[in-house]
Design a protein around this motif. Sequence first.
Motif, mmCIF file in Angstrom:
data_model
loop_
_atom_site.group_PDB
_atom_site.id
_atom_site.type_symbol
_atom_site.label_atom_id
_atom_site.label_comp_id
_atom_site.label_asym_id
_atom_site.label_seq_id
_atom_site.Cartn_x
_atom_site.Cartn_y
_atom_site.Cartn_z
ATOM 1 N N PHE A 79 -10.423 -4.805 -8.103
ATOM 2 C CA PHE A 79 -11.172 -5.588 -7.117
ATOM 3 C C PHE A 79 -10.315 -6.716 -6.541
ATOM 4 O O PHE A 79 -10.373 -7.005 -5.338
ATOM 5 N N ALA A 80 -9.522 -7.365 -7.409
ATOM 6 C CA ALA A 80 -8.669 -8.464 -6.955
ATOM 7 C C ALA A 80 -7.634 -7.975 -5.948
ATOM 8 O O ALA A 80 -7.398 -8.620 -4.914
ATOM 9 N N LEU A 81 -7.021 -6.823 -6.231
ATOM 10 C CA LEU A 81 -6.014 -6.275 -5.320
ATOM 11 C C LEU A 81 -6.614 -5.966 -3.964
ATOM 12 O O LEU A 81 -6.036 -6.297 -2.915
ATOM 13 N N ALA B 95 -4.531 -8.675 -10.102
ATOM 14 C CA ALA B 95 -4.052 -7.569 -9.268
ATOM 15 C C ALA B 95 -2.736 -7.028 -9.820
ATOM 16 O O ALA B 95 -2.512 -5.811 -9.852
ATOM 17 N N GLY B 96 -1.875 -7.936 -10.259
ATOM 18 C CA GLY B 96 -0.608 -7.516 -10.858
ATOM 19 C C GLY B 96 -0.819 -6.758 -12.148
ATOM 20 O O GLY B 96 -0.110 -5.797 -12.458
ATOM 21 N N LEU C 65 0.819 -1.208 0.000
ATOM 22 C CA LEU C 65 0.000 0.000 0.000
ATOM 23 C C LEU C 65 0.854 1.260 0.000
ATOM 24 O O LEU C 65 0.501 2.269 -0.610
ATOM 25 N N LYS C 66 1.985 1.199 0.722
ATOM 26 C CA LYS C 66 2.891 2.343 0.760
ATOM 27 C C LYS C 66 3.465 2.630 -0.621
ATOM 28 O O LYS C 66 3.560 3.767 -1.052
ATOM 29 N N LYS C 67 3.828 1.558 -1.334
ATOM 30 C CA LYS C 67 4.374 1.734 -2.672
ATOM 31 C C LYS C 67 3.307 2.224 -3.645
ATOM 32 O O LYS C 67 3.570 3.026 -4.529
ATOM 33 N N GLU D 89 -7.810 -9.899 2.728
ATOM 34 C CA GLU D 89 -7.558 -11.215 3.319
ATOM 35 C C GLU D 89 -6.335 -11.193 4.231
ATOM 36 O O GLU D 89 -6.318 -11.776 5.311
ATOM 37 N N VAL D 90 -5.283 -10.494 3.766
ATOM 38 C CA VAL D 90 -4.056 -10.435 4.541
ATOM 39 C C VAL D 90 -4.272 -9.651 5.834
ATOM 40 O O VAL D 90 -3.751 -9.996 6.894
ATOM 41 N N GLU D 91 -5.055 -8.578 5.774
ATOM 42 C CA GLU D 91 -5.324 -7.761 6.956
ATOM 43 C C GLU D 91 -6.036 -8.566 8.041
ATOM 44 O O GLU D 91 -5.888 -8.313 9.239
ATOM 45 N N LYS D 92 -6.835 -9.568 7.611
ATOM 46 C CA LYS D 92 -7.578 -10.376 8.567
ATOM 47 C C LYS D 92 -6.692 -11.386 9.290
ATOM 48 O O LYS D 92 -7.088 -11.932 10.321
#
Length: 345
Positions: free
Chosen positions: A333-335, A92-93, A7-9, A341-344
């Motif tokens: 949407f994918a990103l 996402a990529g 997110l920072k990048k 998911e990772v935040e959870k």
Amino acid sequence: MATRKVLKKLKKHKDNKYLWFLISTGILAGLIYFSDPEKFLQSIRSADPLLLIPALGFGLAMFPAWSYVWYRVFQKSEIHMPYRKAVRIFMAGNFMNAITPLGQAGGEPLMAYLVEQNTDASYERALSSIFSADIMNGMPPITFILGGTGYLLLFGSLNTFIIQTVYMVLLVTAVGSIIAYLLWFESGTIEGSILKITRKISQKTGKGKELVKTLEEKLEKIEESFKAIGSDPKYLLKTSIISHAGWLMQVFNFVILMHALGYNPDFTPVYFVVVISGLANWSPTPGGSGTYEAAMATLVTIFFPQINFATGLTIGILFRLSTYWPGLILGWFALNSLNGEVEKK
């Protein structure tokens, strides 16, 4: 933590993103203006809307194919994930590539962070795997152009433009083949050269010993990943066939769009227009926007002299609306879903 890095990048690229999309939009607006806006609007209005639906279907079909290439490369380099997740990471990529000002190659470091945060793979293994998948997905334009040239040589005629394109493709093929061979089948050659140069610089300056040590560790991981991917040439060949199928989806998309505008094109010129236009993906705009449409419009007028530039530009824009832009929306949407998911966790 890894999510914050991504997110920072992304935030770092935010200002540049808007600037480059503004530039891309400006290029498109300029093309429409100088190509005759009235003819452009006329060709848009003349398109058969019913044919745009199957065109969109073929445009979307290439994403699962190219995602499967990623999936197979990941499996070979022991990055384990379900195919459905590989699709989401690829999409996402694809989105991240589109928000960087370096065309098709700009988002790879961000993609590697995304893979790292969603798997147990190291950043180095993720980056080398993504680069390998890029090589696989970059092969079809080269083989299609060389194959099409061989066909014209036997059954048709070659013009100056095609001959010049072939020379350029042969040069890219030679350089790309050498790099791919060294990375997959002579692992350590390129990595060792980079490390050797870095060591010499460190010895002469008396600085950077820690950097050399860190670089050595990272290059060792990268070398291991490339070696694993290149351990089974038959596996790579099968993966390459899937990538070629994805590119054919674009050819079918283009043919349907031509029919939607009332043209019944021969296969050979379509083949060259789609494949050569794909090289514009590497132009320094987000996703090749602006330059891609200009390249396709120009190629349409070269291979189909009866079509004016305004109509060619219409085809180029419709092509991108049914291939590039849907992938961009799905990628956003994918990103967000992957980061959620990772935040959870």
